[in-house]
Design an enzyme around this catalytic site. Structure first.
Site, short mmCIF file in Angstrom:
data_model
loop_
_atom_site.label_atom_id
_atom_site.label_comp_id
_atom_site.label_asym_id
_atom_site.label_seq_id
_atom_site.Cartn_x
_atom_site.Cartn_y
_atom_site.Cartn_z
N GLU A 69 0.79 -1.22 0.00
CA GLU A 69 0.00 0.00 0.00
C GLU A 69 0.83 1.28 0.00
O GLU A 69 0.36 2.32 -0.45
CB GLU A 69 -0.94 0.01 1.21
CG GLU A 69 -2.00 -1.07 1.18
CD GLU A 69 -2.93 -0.96 -0.02
OE1 GLU A 69 -3.27 0.19 -0.40
OE2 GLU A 69 -3.28 -2.00 -0.60
N SER A 127 -55.89 -22.46 26.03
CA SER A 127 -55.89 -23.23 27.29
C SER A 127 -54.64 -23.03 28.13
O SER A 127 -54.58 -23.54 29.26
CB SER A 127 -56.06 -24.72 26.97
OG SER A 127 -57.31 -24.96 26.38
#
Length: 761
Positions: free
Chosen positions: A179, A457
């Site tokens: 780089e 229920s």
């Protein structure tokens, strides 16, 4: 003469204007430079990044006698990123040979103490640790917890900060070589690079190439945008010079290594080499091989373009080019580079992080944290959040839910079937697993926390618990299950029907619950008072307000699965209300504990009433609507309740063993019929989870105020064990049935048999 003097004056006036303009421009430029300089000095010192909070699972505890299978241990080690080798010599390595396991743990800073790195040897037999030893003599130790997610800033950047000393020198050398080969000799900008880029841009007729050094790249990523304009490039160059003026090359390189974008994990942006190492290889940066380091450097030029999962050939080519450039720049040994070139990419399936997404549980963590913390602090302060999450239980819940839903696929009624699961520990209220949908890794609608559905229920235990708290009701009290009609205040009539559309006459109270008889339950609830039933529901932990209507007795109430879980949590803990809690502790980056979340207990029901209700709920599982659990979980005592709503829109099952409580819901988001009852849908998911993960059945230890008496299973009258129709039931002392059925025994039965035979002759 006058004209000449006039011209001179005008000339001096113009020069004066230009000098003033130049002075103003210089002053503005100086102010701008001072502003940029101040910005750099104040923001690049100390905490440079908003570090998200990390959420951790429970640590796996290792000790002699601990229940643990070899398969589960291997799974946990795999999720933690352990490398399986022939001889563990470094932290994060493991060896499994038969039933013997050798680990080298990396150590971890927990909320209570530092768990040091240590070498551990253990043996597993019959699903438990039979032997364990460590190099420091510890007999009880914890593996490091699994990081299960984070709470990210609004820009969704995530990073794992590393110091330059933690970054392999070979990686640093390759990064600089590729780089910015003159990084250590320039002052922030490269004049040679600027000239080269200028020529290229003139030929292209625009900005086609940059001249960015590592320092400029850091400035662009940290402070600026990516727009290609001369103004932005000039600002970038100026700020690069200022950055180099105030900070060392090492500080700049460390900043770059932590800032650079290296991948995308769904909405989460992977920044920095530290996190990228974990994301792509599931191991610390310091442990990466040379070829793996080179791949990370390759991604700097384009994390998406060189994505090793989507573009493996392209990524391999770029990785090898990185190695070649590093050799050419004399920053890497040629022999080591050649050996690294021969290796494959060395990554597994798509990101290890993909297999560690638990959005529904993280949603619960966020909501509970927001009671005590500002959301912005959670996104930027780098807190460590320790939870009760159990990845092994979660994995079983996910597989069970998806497999059972898949089993119903292909039928018209099961298309788009969804589900939710919540699992906790009865003794603590610790939430250990949450599923918000059939795809547990999808961060969409969280049905476990947000789907308000009719519970049917599942609410019936509250009716029977209310009755059992009264002195005139026992499990042997007979309830009429004939047709029941109630005249409502508006003149309408309410006539509930049983699911099987049959009347069952007089039934024992426990049987009415076990078989989920609607007529008996509605009659009982309205006899004891709907207001009392609603109050019981609130005492169980449901904070939502709902009207006290007769239909409440049959569960005509919309609740969230998490609210149902809180109800059953109270039932599973013996009547002690313990708030469901996902979080154990919150720790700041320095290791200081900010908040602990201790166990909170509130005794809301007497143990005798809860014990009798638990007996009835166990009857649900061996003679009632959940009877299939007798063969799904043979010889394993559990208690629970099925729930089915009108037109089969919702399938529920909620229940508990001695060490786990879980609620499962199946349904459709459009509220259409699923074609499933509680027993044919949700119960199967629940049973599958408990078969894999629950190891302790209900212990059934009666409290002091309880006595067990034999009664006739049809009439509830006192009986004897030798009688044909006799069953044992628990009673509160003093409420046992007084009348006792006598039945003949032994020789008396033989005499009666011969007498009956003679009479027939």
């Amino acid at each position: 003469m006058t004209t000449k003097n006039s011209n001179v004056k005008r000339k001096k006036s113009r020069l004066s204007i230009w000098w003033k303009l130049l002075l103003v421009i210089s002053a503005i430029a100086l102010i701008f430079i001072i502003y940029l300089d101040s910005t750099i000095r104040t923001t690049f010192t100390g905490n440079k990044w908003s570090v998200p909070s990390t959420v951790y699972a429970r640590p796996l505890e290792l000790y002699e006698g601990a229940e643990l299978s070899l398969r589960d241990l291997k799974t946990e080690l795999g999720m933690l990123g352990y490398n399986f080798v022939s001889r563990p010599e470094k932290p994060g390595q493991a060896l499994i040979r038969g039933n013997n396991v050798t680990l080298y743990t990396p150590g971890f800073q927990f909320s209570d103490e530092l768990e040091p790195a240590r070498k551990v040897s253990l043996r597993l037999d019959d699903g438990m640790i039979s032997q364990i030893s460590s190099d420091d003599g510890a007999e009880l130790l914890r593996l490091e917890p699994l990081a299960i997610g984070g709470i990210y800033p609004s820009h969704h950047e995530d990073r794992l900060l590393v110091q330059l000393s933690e970054v392999p020198e070979s990686l640093q050398n390759m990064l600089v070589a590729v780089e910015d080969d003159r990084f250590y000799s320039h002052f922030g900008i490269s004049l040679r690079g600027i000239v080269r880029a200028l020529i290229s841009n003139i030929k292209a007729g625009g900005i086609s190439q940059g001249a960015s050094t590592l320092t400029q790249q850091l400035i662009k990523n940290y402070y600026l945008s990516s727009e290609q304009t001369l103004t932005r490039k000039a600002k970038e160059a100026l700020m690069a010079l200022l950055l180099e003026l105030h900070f060392t090359k090492s500080e700049i390189l460390e900043g770059y290594i932590n800032e650079i974008y290296l991948g995308q994990d769904g909405p989460r942006a992977i920044h920095g080499f530290g996190l990228a190492s974990q994301y792509y290889f599931n191991r610390p940066l310091a442990d990466l091989a040379l070829d793996q380091q080179a791949l990370l450097v390759a991604l700097v030029r384009g994390a998406s373009y060189y994505n090793p999962w989507r573009n493996p050939e392209r990524a391999l080519e770029r990785r090898n080019l990185v190695l070649d450039i590093a050799v050419r720049e004399q920053r890497l040994d040629p022999d080591l580079a050649e050996e690294a070139r021969k290796r494959p990419l060395g990554i597994g399936g798509p990101s290890a992080a993909d297999s560690r997404r638990y959005p529904a549980y993280l949603d619960l963590v966020r909501r509970q944290l927001q009671r005590d913390y500002n959301i912005e602090d959670l996104k930027s302060s780098g807190l460590a959040i320790f939870t009760h999450f159990d990845p092994l239980v979660q994995m079983s819940a996910e597989s069970s839910l998806s497999a059972n839903i898949a089993r119903h696929e292909g039928t018209n009624k099961s298309a788009e079937l969804q589900g939710a699961v919540i699992i906790s520990r009865p003794d603590t209220g610790a939430v250990i697993a949450v599923l918000g949908g059939k795809d547990g890794r999808y961060a969409g609608f969280n049905r476990a926390l947000d789907a308000r559905r009719q519970v049917g229920s599942l609410l019936k235990p509250a009716v029977f618990l209310t009755a059992l708290e009264l002195p005139n009701y026992t499990l042997a009290t007979t309830i009429n299950d004939e047709q029941y009609t109630l005249l409502l205040p508006n003149g309408d009539q309410w006539t509930p029907k049983n699911y099987d559309l049959q009347d069952h006459g007089q039934v024992l109270l426990y049987k009415a619950l076990a078989h989920s008889y609607n007529q008996a339950t509605a009659r009982l609830g309205n006899a004891i008072g709907i207001d009392k039933v609603v109050q019981t529901v609130r005492r169980l932990g449901v904070e939502q307000d709902f009207p006290a209507l007769p239909s409440v007795t049959l569960g005509a109430v919309d609740l969230l699965p998490i609210e149902v879980a809180q109800m059953y949590q109270t039932l599973s803990s013996g009547g002690f209300y313990t708030p469901l809690m996902a979080i154990n502790a919150v720790v700041d980056p320095s290791g200081e504990v900010l908040t602990r979340y201790p166990l909170e207990v509130d005794k809301r029901f007497d143990s005798e009433s809860i014990y009798m209700l638990s007996h009835a709920m166990q009857a649900v599982t061996h003679e009632g609507t959940a009877k299939s659990l007798e063969w799904l979980l043979p010889e394993f005592s559990v208690a629970g309740k099925t729930g089915t709503t009108n037109d089969l829109r919702d399938s529920w099952f909620a229940g508990f063993s001695g060490d786990m409580m879980a609620v499962v819901w199946l349904g459709k988001d459009d509220n259409s019929s699923t074609g499933l009852t509680g027993s044919s849908g949700a119960l199967r998911v629940w049973a599958d989870i408990f078969k894999q993960r629950s190891s302790l059945p209900i212990q059934n230890l009666p409290p002091e105020g309880i006595t067990t008496v034999w009664v006739d299973s049809d009439t509830g009258q006192g009986s004897q064990q030798s009688c044909e129709n006799a069953i044992p039931l628990p009673f509160l002392l003093g409420t046992e049935p007084e009348q006792e059925i006598r039945c003949r025994q032994g020789a008396e039965r033989v005499v009666d048999w011969f007498k009956n035979l003679v009479d027939k002759l």
